[in-house]
Design a protein around this motif. Structure first.
Motif, PDB file in Angstrom:
ATOM      1  N   PRO A 150      16.604  21.705   0.521  1.00 27.52           N
ATOM      2  CA  PRO A 150      17.705  20.934   1.104  1.00 27.52           C
ATOM      3  C   PRO A 150      17.716  20.928   2.625  1.00 27.52           C
ATOM      4  CG  PRO A 150      18.513  22.937   0.042  1.00 27.52           C
ATOM      5  CD  PRO A 150      17.094  22.776  -0.363  1.00 27.52           C
ATOM      6  N   ALA A 151      17.263  22.013   3.243  1.00 27.97           N
ATOM      7  CA  ALA A 151      17.226  22.045   4.703  1.00 27.97           C
ATOM      8  C   ALA A 151      16.216  21.032   5.240  1.00 27.97           C
ATOM      9  CB  ALA A 151      16.887  23.449   5.193  1.00 27.97           C
ATOM     10  N   THR A 152      15.087  20.888   4.552  1.00 26.87           N
ATOM     11  CA  THR A 152      14.073  19.925   4.979  1.00 26.87           C
ATOM     12  C   THR A 152      14.569  18.497   4.789  1.00 26.87           C
ATOM     13  OG1 THR A 152      12.299  21.472   4.400  1.00 26.87           O
ATOM     14  CG2 THR A 152      11.697  19.156   4.638  1.00 26.87           C
ATOM     15  N   VAL A 153      15.216  18.242   3.644  1.00 26.82           N
ATOM     16  CA  VAL A 153      15.775  16.910   3.399  1.00 26.82           C
ATOM     17  C   VAL A 153      16.853  16.598   4.426  1.00 26.82           C
ATOM     18  CG1 VAL A 153      16.993  15.454   1.745  1.00 26.82           C
ATOM     19  CG2 VAL A 153      15.254  17.057   0.940  1.00 26.82           C
ATOM     20  N   ALA A 154      17.702  17.586   4.711  1.00 23.83           N
ATOM     21  CA  ALA A 154      18.754  17.382   5.709  1.00 23.83           C
ATOM     22  C   ALA A 154      18.169  17.105   7.084  1.00 23.83           C
ATOM     23  CB  ALA A 154      19.669  18.603   5.754  1.00 23.83           C
ATOM     24  N   SER A 159      17.285  13.507  11.461  1.00 20.33           N
ATOM     25  CA  SER A 159      16.355  12.867  12.395  1.00 20.33           C
ATOM     26  C   SER A 159      16.550  11.355  12.412  1.00 20.33           C
ATOM     27  CB  SER A 159      14.911  13.200  12.018  1.00 20.33           C
ATOM     28  OG  SER A 159      14.675  14.585  12.083  1.00 20.33           O
ATOM     29  N   MET A 160      16.737  10.772  11.241  1.00 22.74           N
ATOM     30  CA  MET A 160      16.915   9.322  11.168  1.00 22.74           C
ATOM     31  C   MET A 160      18.250   8.905  11.780  1.00 22.74           C
ATOM     32  SD  MET A 160      16.560   6.775   7.887  1.00 22.74           S
ATOM     33  CE  MET A 160      14.771   6.912   7.875  1.00 22.74           C
ATOM     34  N   ALA A 161      19.320   9.606  11.421  1.00 21.33           N
ATOM     35  CA  ALA A 161      20.638   9.259  11.954  1.00 21.33           C
ATOM     36  C   ALA A 161      20.691   9.474  13.464  1.00 21.33           C
ATOM     37  CB  ALA A 161      21.714  10.094  11.264  1.00 21.33           C
ATOM     38  N   HIS A 162      20.085  10.553  13.923  1.00 20.97           N
ATOM     39  CA  HIS A 162      20.093  10.857  15.359  1.00 20.97           C
ATOM     40  C   HIS A 162      19.293   9.820  16.137  1.00 20.97           C
ATOM     41  CE1 HIS A 162      20.547  13.443  18.857  1.00 20.97           C
ATOM     42  NE2 HIS A 162      19.266  13.247  19.117  1.00 20.97           N
ATOM     43  N   GLY A 163      18.128   9.480  15.618  1.00 20.79           N
ATOM     44  CA  GLY A 163      17.311   8.476  16.294  1.00 20.79           C
ATOM     45  C   GLY A 163      18.005   7.135  16.377  1.00 20.79           C
ATOM     46  N   LEU A 164      18.645   6.728  15.280  1.00 20.24           N
ATOM     47  CA  LEU A 164      19.377   5.470  15.277  1.00 20.24           C
ATOM     48  C   LEU A 164      20.541   5.528  16.256  1.00 20.24           C
ATOM     49  CD1 LEU A 164      19.948   2.658  14.163  1.00 20.24           C
ATOM     50  CD2 LEU A 164      21.244   3.734  12.309  1.00 20.24           C
ATOM     51  N   ALA A 165      21.252   6.652  16.282  1.00 20.06           N
ATOM     52  CA  ALA A 165      22.382   6.792  17.203  1.00 20.06           C
ATOM     53  C   ALA A 165      21.930   6.646  18.653  1.00 20.06           C
ATOM     54  CB  ALA A 165      23.056   8.148  16.983  1.00 20.06           C
ATOM     55  N   ILE A 166      20.809   7.252  18.997  1.00 19.21           N
ATOM     56  CA  ILE A 166      20.293   7.144  20.367  1.00 19.21           C
ATOM     57  C   ILE A 166      19.961   5.691  20.696  1.00 19.21           C
ATOM     58  CG2 ILE A 166      18.331   7.711  21.855  1.00 19.21           C
ATOM     59  CD1 ILE A 166      18.301  10.471  20.564  1.00 19.21           C
ATOM     60  N   LEU A 167      19.295   5.013  19.783  1.00 19.68           N
ATOM     61  CA  LEU A 167      18.942   3.609  20.018  1.00 19.68           C
ATOM     62  C   LEU A 167      20.192   2.749  20.222  1.00 19.68           C
ATOM     63  CD1 LEU A 167      16.095   3.182  17.372  1.00 19.68           C
ATOM     64  CD2 LEU A 167      15.824   3.192  19.862  1.00 19.68           C
ATOM     65  N   LEU A 168      21.218   3.015  19.451  1.00 22.97           N
ATOM     66  CA  LEU A 168      22.449   2.231  19.566  1.00 22.97           C
ATOM     67  C   LEU A 168      23.215   2.571  20.845  1.00 22.97           C
ATOM     68  CD1 LEU A 168      23.657   2.368  15.850  1.00 22.97           C
ATOM     69  CD2 LEU A 168      22.901   0.323  17.093  1.00 22.97           C
ATOM     70  N   VAL A 169      23.347   3.848  21.130  1.00 18.93           N
ATOM     71  CA  VAL A 169      24.088   4.266  22.332  1.00 18.93           C
ATOM     72  C   VAL A 169      23.400   3.758  23.596  1.00 18.93           C
ATOM     73  CG1 VAL A 169      24.708   6.281  23.732  1.00 18.93           C
ATOM     74  CG2 VAL A 169      25.200   6.264  21.280  1.00 18.93           C
ATOM     75  N   ASP A 170      22.091   3.791  23.602  1.00 17.98           N
ATOM     76  CA  ASP A 170      21.330   3.316  24.768  1.00 17.98           C
ATOM     77  C   ASP A 170      21.070   1.818  24.740  1.00 17.98           C
ATOM     78  OD1 ASP A 170      21.293   5.872  25.734  1.00 17.98           O
ATOM     79  OD2 ASP A 170      19.260   6.328  25.049  1.00 17.98           O
ATOM     80  N   GLN A 171      21.644   1.136  23.742  1.00 13.49           N
ATOM     81  CA  GLN A 171      21.564  -0.321  23.628  1.00 13.49           C
ATOM     82  C   GLN A 171      20.121  -0.831  23.617  1.00 13.49           C
ATOM     83  OE1 GLN A 171      24.067  -1.850  26.803  1.00 13.49           O
ATOM     84  NE2 GLN A 171      25.934  -1.197  25.781  1.00 13.49           N
TER      85      GLN A 171
END
Length: 201
Positions: A150-154, A159-171
């Motif tokens: 579960p730690a690896t899946v999490a 990683s996916m949510a964080h990467g997407l958040a960065i892309l959105l925040v940085d427009q």
């Protein structure tokens, strides 16, 4: 807005002042002297609680992690089932980043990147990750996510949510043909993630 400090928890008052400064001007604005001024205390007062600006920023980041963890946990607990709860944690993560971009940025700021040096920050970070990990465990218990570590899946989900958040925040996604609504885009991305985590067979 400056406010007078009269009694109570000076450390908490300084952190709250630091978060306001962070919201307005980023990490660079969240200095000890500025926080002392906003809290209405002497410039020397913060030294009772923070050895330097890095310790102060770490305390601010820990408070922001706690806010993020609360948002994610609330989203998961109000979901109808484990799959919805898992996806809700990702949506809450990205929503937090979009609603509070400077609070999101401080979580991984280079000044406090070595979280082992700041136990309070390390613990807050681990609690936040624990919300996502528990969402994975719940989904695995229901058989809707394959039974990998579960730690690896999490970590993959984070990683996916964080990467997407960065892309959105940085427009960085504007004009590239993706869904204009960040929540819809996030939901679409998380659906791809979830499909990849379904049990085999």
């Amino acid at each position: 807005m400056e406010r007078g400090y009269h009694h109570g928890d000076l450390r908490r008052a300084l952190i709250e002042a630091g978060i306001e400064l962070l919201d307005d001007g980023g990490v660079e604005a969240a200095g000890l002297r500025a926080a002392a001024r906003k809290a209405g205390v002497s410039h020397a007062a913060p030294s009772r609680h923070f050895r330097d600006v890095a310790a102060f920023v770490a305390a601010i980041a820990a408070a922001c992690f706690e806010q993020l963890a609360e948002s994610m946990a609330s989203a998961r607990m109000t979901s109808s089932d484990s799959v919805s709860g898992f996806r809700a944690t990702g949506l809450a993560y990205v929503s937090f980043a979009l609603d509070h971009p400077n609070r999101f940025r401080v979580l991984s700021h280079p000044l406090v990147s070595n979280k082992a040096s700041f136990p309070e920050l390390r613990d807050a970070s681990e609690r936040t990750f624990g919300v996502l990990r528990q969402a994975i465990i719940d989904a695995q218990a229901e058989g809707t996510v394959r039974s990998d570590d579960p730690a690896t899946v999490a970590l993959a989900a984070w990683s996916m949510a964080h990467g997407l958040a960065i892309l959105l925040v940085d427009q960085q996604l504007q004009g590239k043909g993706y869904a204009a609504d960040p929540q819809q885009l996030t939901d679409n991305i998380l659906e791809h993630l979830y499909e990849g985590l379904r049990p085999h067979g």
